[in-house]
Scaffold this motif. Structure first.
Motif, PDB file in Angstrom:
ATOM      1  N   ASN A  95      33.895  36.094  29.563  1.00 45.52           N
ATOM      2  CA  ASN A  95      33.125  34.871  29.825  1.00 45.52           C
ATOM      3  C   ASN A  95      31.761  35.157  30.432  1.00 45.52           C
ATOM      4  OD1 ASN A  95      33.343  35.126  32.751  1.00 45.52           O
ATOM      5  ND2 ASN A  95      35.443  34.402  32.551  1.00 45.52           N
ATOM      6  N   ARG A  96      31.529  36.400  30.867  1.00 40.29           N
ATOM      7  CA  ARG A  96      30.250  36.701  31.508  1.00 40.29           C
ATOM      8  C   ARG A  96      29.981  38.194  31.428  1.00 40.29           C
ATOM      9  NH1 ARG A  96      28.494  37.958  36.931  1.00 40.29           N
ATOM     10  NH2 ARG A  96      30.697  38.202  37.480  1.00 40.29           N
ATOM     11  N   ILE A  97      28.741  38.532  31.035  1.00 44.91           N
ATOM     12  CA  ILE A  97      28.264  39.913  31.108  1.00 44.91           C
ATOM     13  C   ILE A  97      26.963  39.889  31.896  1.00 44.91           C
ATOM     14  CG2 ILE A  97      27.575  41.970  29.841  1.00 44.91           C
ATOM     15  CD1 ILE A  97      29.073  40.924  27.431  1.00 44.91           C
ATOM     16  N   HIS A  98      26.990  40.488  33.055  1.00 44.38           N
ATOM     17  CA  HIS A  98      25.823  40.448  33.937  1.00 44.38           C
ATOM     18  C   HIS A  98      25.408  41.873  34.283  1.00 44.38           C
ATOM     19  CE1 HIS A  98      23.086  38.868  36.970  1.00 44.38           C
ATOM     20  NE2 HIS A  98      23.558  39.793  37.808  1.00 44.38           N
ATOM     21  N   VAL A  99      24.106  42.123  34.134  1.00 39.28           N
ATOM     22  CA  VAL A  99      23.560  43.433  34.506  1.00 39.28           C
ATOM     23  C   VAL A  99      23.085  43.347  35.944  1.00 39.28           C
ATOM     24  CG1 VAL A  99      21.831  45.182  34.020  1.00 39.28           C
ATOM     25  CG2 VAL A  99      22.882  43.913  32.141  1.00 39.28           C
ATOM     26  N   ALA A 131      31.243  56.626  32.130  1.00 34.63           N
ATOM     27  CA  ALA A 131      31.213  55.437  32.981  1.00 34.63           C
ATOM     28  C   ALA A 131      32.215  55.563  34.109  1.00 34.63           C
ATOM     29  CB  ALA A 131      31.509  54.185  32.153  1.00 34.63           C
ATOM     30  N   THR A 132      32.021  54.695  35.102  1.00 33.76           N
ATOM     31  CA  THR A 132      33.014  54.462  36.142  1.00 33.76           C
ATOM     32  C   THR A 132      33.402  52.997  36.064  1.00 33.76           C
ATOM     33  OG1 THR A 132      32.110  56.191  37.572  1.00 33.76           O
ATOM     34  CG2 THR A 132      33.508  54.517  38.607  1.00 33.76           C
ATOM     35  N   VAL A 133      34.698  52.743  35.902  1.00 36.48           N
ATOM     36  CA  VAL A 133      35.206  51.381  35.720  1.00 36.48           C
ATOM     37  C   VAL A 133      36.090  51.035  36.906  1.00 36.48           C
ATOM     38  CG1 VAL A 133      36.505  49.833  34.222  1.00 36.48           C
ATOM     39  CG2 VAL A 133      35.145  51.684  33.224  1.00 36.48           C
ATOM     40  N   GLY A 134      35.843  49.873  37.517  1.00 34.54           N
ATOM     41  CA  GLY A 134      36.624  49.512  38.693  1.00 34.54           C
ATOM     42  C   GLY A 134      36.838  48.026  38.821  1.00 34.54           C
ATOM     43  N   VAL A 135      37.786  47.672  39.685  1.00 39.20           N
ATOM     44  CA  VAL A 135      38.093  46.272  39.986  1.00 39.20           C
ATOM     45  C   VAL A 135      38.192  46.111  41.498  1.00 39.20           C
ATOM     46  CG1 VAL A 135      39.295  45.807  37.827  1.00 39.20           C
ATOM     47  CG2 VAL A 135      40.588  46.702  39.770  1.00 39.20           C
ATOM     48  N   GLU A 136      37.893  44.898  41.953  1.00 36.81           N
ATOM     49  CA  GLU A 136      38.112  44.509  43.346  1.00 36.81           C
ATOM     50  C   GLU A 136      39.187  43.427  43.352  1.00 36.81           C
ATOM     51  OE1 GLU A 136      36.864  45.475  46.238  1.00 36.81           O
ATOM     52  OE2 GLU A 136      35.395  46.951  45.516  1.00 36.81           O
ATOM     53  N   GLU A 137      40.250  43.688  44.123  1.00 35.03           N
ATOM     54  CA  GLU A 137      41.363  42.738  44.234  1.00 35.03           C
ATOM     55  C   GLU A 137      41.854  42.288  42.858  1.00 35.03           C
ATOM     56  OE1 GLU A 137      40.747  39.547  46.939  1.00 35.03           O
ATOM     57  OE2 GLU A 137      40.761  40.870  48.681  1.00 35.03           O
ATOM     58  N   LEU A 138      42.376  43.253  42.142  1.00 32.88           N
ATOM     59  CA  LEU A 138      42.995  42.943  40.859  1.00 32.88           C
ATOM     60  C   LEU A 138      44.240  42.093  41.114  1.00 32.88           C
ATOM     61  CD1 LEU A 138      43.511  43.289  37.817  1.00 32.88           C
ATOM     62  CD2 LEU A 138      44.729  45.399  38.370  1.00 32.88           C
ATOM     63  N   THR A 167      37.007  40.126  37.580  1.00 29.59           N
ATOM     64  CA  THR A 167      35.713  40.787  37.403  1.00 29.59           C
ATOM     65  C   THR A 167      35.922  42.287  37.353  1.00 29.59           C
ATOM     66  OG1 THR A 167      34.528  39.023  38.556  1.00 29.59           O
ATOM     67  CG2 THR A 167      33.407  41.143  38.341  1.00 29.59           C
ATOM     68  N   VAL A 168      35.376  42.902  36.315  1.00 26.67           N
ATOM     69  CA  VAL A 168      35.443  44.348  36.144  1.00 26.67           C
ATOM     70  C   VAL A 168      34.030  44.897  36.289  1.00 26.67           C
ATOM     71  CG1 VAL A 168      36.003  46.235  34.564  1.00 26.67           C
ATOM     72  CG2 VAL A 168      37.434  44.180  34.622  1.00 26.67           C
ATOM     73  N   TYR A 169      33.884  45.930  37.100  1.00 19.61           N
ATOM     74  CA  TYR A 169      32.583  46.559  37.341  1.00 19.61           C
ATOM     75  C   TYR A 169      32.503  47.847  36.526  1.00 19.61           C
ATOM     76  CZ  TYR A 169      32.566  43.276  41.228  1.00 19.61           C
ATOM     77  OH  TYR A 169      32.623  42.134  41.981  1.00 19.61           O
ATOM     78  N   VAL A 170      31.437  47.964  35.741  1.00 20.73           N
ATOM     79  CA  VAL A 170      31.244  49.131  34.890  1.00 20.73           C
ATOM     80  C   VAL A 170      29.912  49.777  35.250  1.00 20.73           C
ATOM     81  CG1 VAL A 170      31.050  50.003  32.539  1.00 20.73           C
ATOM     82  CG2 VAL A 170      32.569  48.065  33.031  1.00 20.73           C
ATOM     83  N   HIS A 171      29.965  51.009  35.733  1.00 21.58           N
ATOM     84  CA  HIS A 171      28.766  51.808  35.987  1.00 21.58           C
ATOM     85  C   HIS A 171      28.598  52.736  34.782  1.00 21.58           C
ATOM     86  CE1 HIS A 171      28.196  50.980  40.461  1.00 21.58           C
ATOM     87  NE2 HIS A 171      29.258  50.262  40.094  1.00 21.58           N
ATOM     88  N   PHE A 172      27.713  52.308  33.872  1.00 22.51           N
ATOM     89  CA  PHE A 172      27.529  53.046  32.620  1.00 22.51           C
ATOM     90  C   PHE A 172      26.425  54.086  32.803  1.00 22.51           C
ATOM     91  CE2 PHE A 172      25.369  53.625  28.535  1.00 22.51           C
ATOM     92  CZ  PHE A 172      26.436  54.042  27.744  1.00 22.51           C
ATOM     93  N   ASN A 173      26.788  55.360  32.597  1.00 19.95           N
ATOM     94  CA  ASN A 173      25.813  56.451  32.695  1.00 19.95           C
ATOM     95  C   ASN A 173      25.119  56.616  31.348  1.00 19.95           C
ATOM     96  OD1 ASN A 173      26.509  57.190  35.431  1.00 19.95           O
ATOM     97  ND2 ASN A 173      28.397  58.057  34.602  1.00 19.95           N
ATOM     98  N   LEU A 218      31.594  42.425  34.314  1.00 17.49           N
ATOM     99  CA  LEU A 218      32.244  41.713  33.210  1.00 17.49           C
ATOM    100  C   LEU A 218      33.202  40.688  33.791  1.00 17.49           C
ATOM    101  CD1 LEU A 218      33.132  44.672  30.797  1.00 17.49           C
ATOM    102  CD2 LEU A 218      31.029  43.328  30.911  1.00 17.49           C
ATOM    103  N   GLY A 219      32.966  39.421  33.473  1.00 15.35           N
ATOM    104  CA  GLY A 219      33.903  38.378  33.868  1.00 15.35           C
ATOM    105  C   GLY A 219      34.909  38.148  32.761  1.00 15.35           C
ATOM    106  N   LEU A 220      36.186  38.293  33.093  1.00 13.01           N
ATOM    107  CA  LEU A 220      37.243  38.188  32.085  1.00 13.01           C
ATOM    108  C   LEU A 220      38.120  36.970  32.362  1.00 13.01           C
ATOM    109  CD1 LEU A 220      38.454  41.912  31.906  1.00 13.01           C
ATOM    110  CD2 LEU A 220      36.603  40.825  30.624  1.00 13.01           C
TER     111      LEU A 220
END
Length: 725
Positions: A460-464, A505-512, A522-528, A476-478
């Motif tokens: 539902n959301r892709i935010h840089v 990349a590094t992929v992470g979540v807060e309070e899954l 919300t999934v956080y993606v640190h794309f190298n 990434l809002g899922l």
């Protein structure tokens, strides 16, 4: 002094024993002599047991034998049984012997003399015997005698110079003065110093009283604790088995022989790999919880059933079920010190038998947790690290079980059954288990609704959030619709994703937090970003084609705020194969993850007269400006019919390129196409005028997202292109 070299029991009945023995006189230094006859009567406690009449006995020096082949006539079966019983129990017995001997062999005029004296007969210690079982049949429900019966062959290797033929006998096994089983042994043929094969039928008695049940429970506890238990064996009542001589039956009935539960080695059956006998795992409910606040108290709620089918090589049909099993267990380290307790609400585990050697194990726990013992956090973390990073689960489990068994012989309640087990399991390969999470019962047929249901994920959301030349941080809002009764909560977790040695990349979540129904995450993606690295370009291309991609996920320091999990994941790595075709084209089949992504490419129109194409796109990414700079494309029909090529530089008119505003439709200028001159291609285009043509487009794109340049190649399969004049 006489020494026994060998003996054979050839035949026996109520009245006598036909035997053969070889004796010699080691201290006889005189010349050989012959005894014309000797008539011997044996008494036990003043009761005549029986008599033996032997003729022409040759008494020889030590290098020769005295061989006898005679009958011992039994005159009092009860006295005979008592004599043998005392000899068997004490390994010695005192008898009175009255013998009439002709001495004519020692001198022509010597008379017949009568000798009466008491003798103490001392039996040598029993040699160690090797006992094993083979050809086991059963246990089966016994409709005649009740209880359950098992048949087998007993292989006896007894290094003694005795051979024998013995009629069938019946032995009772008693524990705590309760007869728990009867054993029919024989007929027996024993070969001196060799292996004897003896048929054995064991009947385990049906439970007849509370004392009987308590005896079986105590026996199980003794064996489980490693103490072992001692059964008493003795002959059954002499009237129950009339094939053997009466004196033998009476002797066996009076004798009590203690026997340890581990005296005989049961046959070893190598079980197949667990996936061969675990036929199905049906999970009705599963929820896992692990928070930073309770770092050393993770727990899970689970309701599940496991169908187990073990090869029934012995034709067993006896009933064995666990009506209730409540564990009280703890985990121990290599020094056998407890470091965690398994916390289970007193809801029993059950095991139901649906067919011989086919069982359903079921459990329903609202909360099944671990509580790490204070001061033992390091041991818990070490065990987790070995399991996650080294793929080795090595720990001990001890404690007690409260069990109620439902068997063919009756109910058995066993409280505080000791458990002491060690687990050393190395995960050499991916765990494969037949499983189902779509329906509740092992024997149920999955319904159509369950089969067609899938977890649905939409972006539902892709935010840089941040861009540099080397890094793009996405949020990434899922929206997740979970139709199943499983879920999880974890405070936070991040993992590195590597491809062909490149940290992508590094992929992470807060309070899954995932539960049944609608969820947002919300999934956080640190794309190298490696714009010039061919491996990054190859990754995009293979993903667009829908190939299987092998990536590596890996932990790193501070990947979570849960201390034991963070320490365990620092060195964790795992290769995964991702089927990108399921990401490119969301599946709808049972068990597949269905997803939807923002539609970027809205429309492509090809104009034949001007030989140009234009595309309408919508940018779903917020937070940073996006510019389309260069595009190179080749179009194919069915992958092998070339249609045309496109090359266009958007920076020729605008230095930054074509700007794609967030969430707005933008139509490109008409982009010139160089058509392929093959007649097949032209025919396809002409026929498609006014309609659409599915085109495979191999495209190289250069774009700018914030401060990050991107250069990637993709293959669009079956893209619908509108064909117009």
């Amino acid at each position: 002094m006489l020494e026994l070299e060998s003996a054979s029991l050839i035949d026996m009945d109520d009245d006598g024993v036909l035997f053969a023995v070889d004796l010699h006189f080691p201290n006889w230094g005189r010349r050989a002599a012959t005894v014309p006859f000797a008539n011997t009567t044996i008494y036990y406690h003043e009761d005549a047991v029986g008599w033996l009449y032997a003729k022409n006995l040759e008494v020889t020096p030590h290098h020769k034998r005295l061989s006898l082949y005679d009958v011992f006539h039994v005159t009092n079966a009860e006295a005979m049984g008592s004599l043998l019983a005392e000899a068997a129990a004490r390994r010695r017995v005192t008898v009175s012997v009255q013998t009439g001997i002709s001495l004519g062999g020692f001198g022509r005029y010597l008379p017949v003399v009568s000798v009466h004296r008491e003798l103490e007969l001392v039996l040598p210690p029993l040699p160690a015997a090797n006992i094993t079982f083979q050809d086991v049949v059963g246990p089966v429900d016994d409709t005649v005698d009740g209880g359950v019966t098992m048949h087998a062959k007993l292989l006896l290797n007894a290094p003694v110079p005795v051979s024998a033929n013995i009629s069938p006998v019946r032995i009772d096994a008693r524990y705590q003065n309760i007869t728990i089983a009867s054993v029919d042994i024989g007929p027996t043929t024993m070969f001196a110093g060799g292996v004897s094969s003896i048929p054995v039928t064991t009947n385990i008695k049906r439970i007849s009283s509370s004392a009987h049940e308590e005896a079986l429970a105590n026996l199980a506890m003794k064996i489980s604790s490693g103490e072992g238990a001692e059964l008493l064996l003795s002959g059954s009542d002499p009237s129950c088995c009339e094939q053997a001589p009466l004196w033998l039956r009476q002797m066996l009935h009076m004798v009590e022989i203690p026997i340890a539960t581990d005296i005989a080695q049961l046959p070893h059956y190598a079980l197949p790999p667990y996936e061969n006998f675990v036929k199905k795992v049906s999970v009705d409910k599963l929820y896992a919880y692990w928070s930073a606040e309770d770092s050393y108290k993770p727990w899970a709620g689970i309701s599940a059933q496991v169908l187990i089918e073990i090869p029934n090589t012995s034709g067993a049909n006896a009933t064995f079920e666990i009506e209730s099993l409540v564990p009280h267990l703890q985990l121990v380290d290599e020094d056998n010190q407890p470091f965690a307790t398994i916390d289970i609400v007193a809801i029993p585990i059950q095991l139901k038998q649906v067919a011989p050697f086919k069982f359903v194990v079921s459990c329903d726990f609202d909360r099944l947790g671990l509580s790490v013992v204070s001061g033992k956090e390091e041991q818990f973390t070490y065990a987790m690290k070995r399991a996650l990073s080294d793929r080795n689960l090595a720990l001990g489990i001890n404690g007690t079980l409260d069990i109620v068994l439902a068997t063919s012989i009756g109910l058995i309640h066993i409280n505080k059954l000791p458990v002491d087990a060690n687990i050393d399991w190395t995960f050499d390969a991916d765990i494969r288990m037949p499983h189902s999470i779509f329906y509740n019962a092992i024997d149920a047929t999955p319904n159509a609704e369950a089969e067609s249901s899938s977890a649905k994920v939409s972006v539902n959301r892709i935010h840089v959030a941040e861009t540099t030349r080397e890094l793009l941080v996405f949020e990434l809002g899922l929206d997740i619709v979970n139709p199943f009764t499983y879920g999880a909560f974890i405070t936070d977790l991040a993992l590195n994703v590597n491809y062909d040695g490149l940290h992508i990349a590094t992929v992470g979540v807060e309070e899954l937090s995932l539960s049944k129904g609608k969820n947002t995450q919300t999934v956080y993606v640190h794309f190298n970003n490696y714009p010039e690295d061919l491996r990054q370009k190859r990754l995009f291309l293979e993903a667009s084609v829908g190939r299987n991609i092998t990536i590596e996920v890996a932990g790193f320091p501070n990947c979570t705020r849960i201390p034991p999990l963070e320490a365990s994941l620092r060195e964790f790595t795992k290769e995964l194969t991702v089927d990108t075709s399921k990401l490119r084209k969301p599946g709808t089949s049972s068990g597949k993850l269905a997803g939807s992504f923002p539609q970027v490419l809205q429309e492509v129109v090809f104009h034949i007269f001007s030989m140009a194409a234009e595309a309408t796109v919508i940018n779903p990414v917020s937070g940073a400006g996006i510019w389309l700079q260069k595009i190179e494309a080749i179009g194919y029909y069915h992958e092998d019919v070339p249609l045309g090529t496109l090359e266009y530089d958007f920076t020729a008119k605008q230095p930054s390129g074509l700007r794609l505003p967030y969430n707005q439709a933008v139509t490109t200028p008409r982009l010139p196409i160089t058509a392929n001159e093959t007649s097949i291609g032209w025919d396809l285009l002409r026929k498609a005028i006014g309609g659409t043509l599915d085109v495979d487009v191999f495209t190289n794109i250069q774009m700018q997202i914030g401060n990050a340049p991107l250069n990637f190649t993709v293959l669009g399969k079956n893209a619908p292109v509108k064909v117009r004049l």
